[in-house]
Write an enzyme that holds these catalytic residues in place. Structure first.
Site, mmCIF file in Angstrom:
data_model
loop_
_atom_site.group_PDB
_atom_site.id
_atom_site.type_symbol
_atom_site.label_atom_id
_atom_site.label_comp_id
_atom_site.label_asym_id
_atom_site.label_seq_id
_atom_site.Cartn_x
_atom_site.Cartn_y
_atom_site.Cartn_z
ATOM 1 N N ASN A 75 0.827 -1.210 0.000
ATOM 2 C CA ASN A 75 0.000 0.000 0.000
ATOM 3 C C ASN A 75 0.863 1.262 0.000
ATOM 4 O O ASN A 75 0.860 2.062 0.926
ATOM 5 C CB ASN A 75 -0.980 -0.006 1.179
ATOM 6 C CG ASN A 75 -0.322 -0.280 2.522
ATOM 7 O OD1 ASN A 75 0.574 -1.115 2.625
ATOM 8 N ND2 ASN A 75 -0.765 0.406 3.545
ATOM 9 N N HIS B 2 -6.166 -8.676 6.279
ATOM 10 C CA HIS B 2 -6.419 -7.775 7.401
ATOM 11 C C HIS B 2 -7.864 -8.033 7.811
ATOM 12 O O HIS B 2 -8.795 -7.596 7.148
ATOM 13 C CB HIS B 2 -6.216 -6.324 6.961
ATOM 14 C CG HIS B 2 -6.706 -5.311 7.947
ATOM 15 N ND1 HIS B 2 -6.036 -5.048 9.128
ATOM 16 C CD2 HIS B 2 -7.794 -4.496 7.947
ATOM 17 C CE1 HIS B 2 -6.696 -4.116 9.798
ATOM 18 N NE2 HIS B 2 -7.764 -3.760 9.105
ATOM 19 N N ASP C 283 4.483 -4.697 12.613
ATOM 20 C CA ASP C 283 3.425 -3.855 12.066
ATOM 21 C C ASP C 283 3.878 -2.398 12.027
ATOM 22 O O ASP C 283 3.120 -1.475 12.342
ATOM 23 C CB ASP C 283 2.126 -3.996 12.857
ATOM 24 C CG ASP C 283 0.925 -3.408 12.110
ATOM 25 O OD1 ASP C 283 0.988 -3.328 10.866
ATOM 26 O OD2 ASP C 283 -0.058 -3.029 12.762
#
Length: 443
Positions: A100, A185, A311
């Site tokens: 992304n 996700h 993360d």
């Protein structure tokens, strides 16, 4: 000339071989020759550089399966170079970036760009996922075959849920032809709505819209049905609830090709970390109840959770220093990945080798990498750390461009001393920190 280094008197920790022993490790030309109590100094001391590791632990370099880079498109947040510096300071030698970016990594040219750019600027190994759907919009499947052949480590829409069941079924079914992994996700968008934190007492007290824990498990349960239909490899990223772990455990027991990870905030923090509307604790998925936090720790301990990821999601001050419901999700995590995991070891929640397994050999197995082990012949990707050194997280000193850590100021026990990639010293806490010269072959 050959480059030979002997790491002496270390506590050798290798979960891939259930090794926890005092001994030595020998590296030759960037690869491990041998490691163990039986590796002696006398046979090689005349032609080897010797590094004394007395009082320190030596383990495989950490492998981080979920990292967000600002490059390309948002270089003000993070570049591949600064990302690699943060990784090296955290003992991480391999990272896998989410797709992304801007533009989204959904074609081969962009995947190759990341590869070339990382080779030119990064200290650590940087791999990349590709977008599961075009533009991560969840509508049209990406060119799975071409991207897999070009080196994509798996397929995901990053911080976006693949919410369309038909698209997820297509992805899982098509990916089986290549043995490719689909990473989800897991949040049911309709239940997330405009929620900004976990639904519960804290959200009610603060007057914030909540996200029910059921939003995660309901999406996972749907996907597990699709895995059973297709046989596709499926990975749930950042598991945060006990109910989700129960579903995954049942799927594994049934023989489905399912793996999962979590991140340190989900076993070291709970929803009360949002007190005073602290936006650095605004994450996606949100911090859950303390019962869920304890369930995540138990899931790591019993092996239901395969990997621990950072993360790492850099955000600038303009996007974080806002009212809570307007602030961006995300936190940096590369430089706290090991020390927060060690916290769970020190307090007795986890044993050392199982904890390190989630950071080394198990991610390597999931991704099909030859790293994550101290086995002879493996690349000399190593981390040397002091498990007992007391300190405090200081985000102002992070190597990442952004400092948005929910752990800032937290007392910790443990620190990274050296990080070695392919036999090259890339980080030395005792001598200047990050090493910008990638050609060094000493430590």
């Amino acid at each position: 000339m050959t480059a030979r280094t002997l790491y002496r008197n270390a506590r050798l920790l290798d979960p891939s071989r259930h090794l926890d022993v005092q001994g030595n490790l020998l590296v030759l030309d960037g690869r491990i020759v041998d490691a163990g109590a039986h590796v002696f100094v006398d046979a090689v001391q005349d032609d080897a550089r010797v590094v004394d590791c007395t009082g320190l632990c030596l383990a495989p370099g950490l492998i981080d399966m979920r990292v967000t880079s600002g490059e390309p498109g948002n270089d003000h947040l993070e570049t591949l170079a600064t990302l690699s510096h943060a990784a090296a300071a955290g003992g991480v030698t391999t990272v896998v970036c989410l797709p992304n970016t801007a533009p989204v990594i959904d074609d081969v040219a962009l995947l190759h760009f990341i590869e070339r750019r990382a080779a030119d600027t990064a200290l650590v190994s940087i791999l990349s996922y590709a977008a599961a759907t075009r533009g991560t919009e969840g509508v049209q499947m990406s060119e799975i075959g071409l991207l897999h052949t070009a080196g994509a480590q798996g397929f995901t829409d990053g911080a976006r849920t693949i919410g369309n069941a038909r698209v997820m079924r297509q992805l899982l079914g098509y990916a089986t032809a290549f043995g490719a992994m689909v990473i989800q996700h897991a949040e049911l968008p309709d239940l997330v709505g405009d929620g900004v934190m976990n639904e519960g007492e804290t959200a009610t007290r603060l007057g914030l819209a909540g996200i029910p824990a059921e939003a995660e498990v309901m999406m996972v349960e749907r996907d597990l049905r699709l895995v059973a239909m297709t046989g596709g490899r499926y990975h749930v990223s950042r598991v945060s609830t006990g109910a989700t772990l129960d579903a995954i455990s049942g799927a594994k027991a049934a023989g489905l090709p399912v793996t999962c990870d979590t991140a340190p905030p989900y076993f070291a923090l709970a929803e009360d970390a949002v007190h005073d509307y602290r936006t650095f604790s605004k994450l996606s998925p949100p911090l859950r109840s303390d019962a869920d936090r304890r369930a995540v720790l138990a899931g790591i301990a019993d092996g239901t959770i395969d990997a621990i990821v950072s993360d790492h999601c850099p955000r600038d001050q303009d996007s974080k220093r806002l009212p809570f419901d307007q602030a961006a999700h995300g936190a940096v995590g590369l430089e706290t990945l090991l020390v927060i995991t060690l916290e769970a070891v020190h307090n007795g929640s986890l044993d050392m080798l199982p904890a390190l397994s989630c950071l080394t050999c198990t991610p390597a197995r999931i991704l099909g990498l030859e790293t994550g082990t101290l086995a002879p012949g493996s690349p000399a990707d190593l981390v040397i750390f002091d498990a007992d050194s007391a300190g405090r997280v200081d985000a102002a000193k992070f190597h990442s461009k952004c400092k948005n850590s929910p752990f800032d100021g937290r007392p910790v026990q443990g620190r990274v001393v050296k990080t070695i990639r392919g036999g090259c010293l890339i980080y030395d806490a005792l001598d200047g920190g990050v090493r910008h010269a990638r050609t060094r072959r000493d430590a």
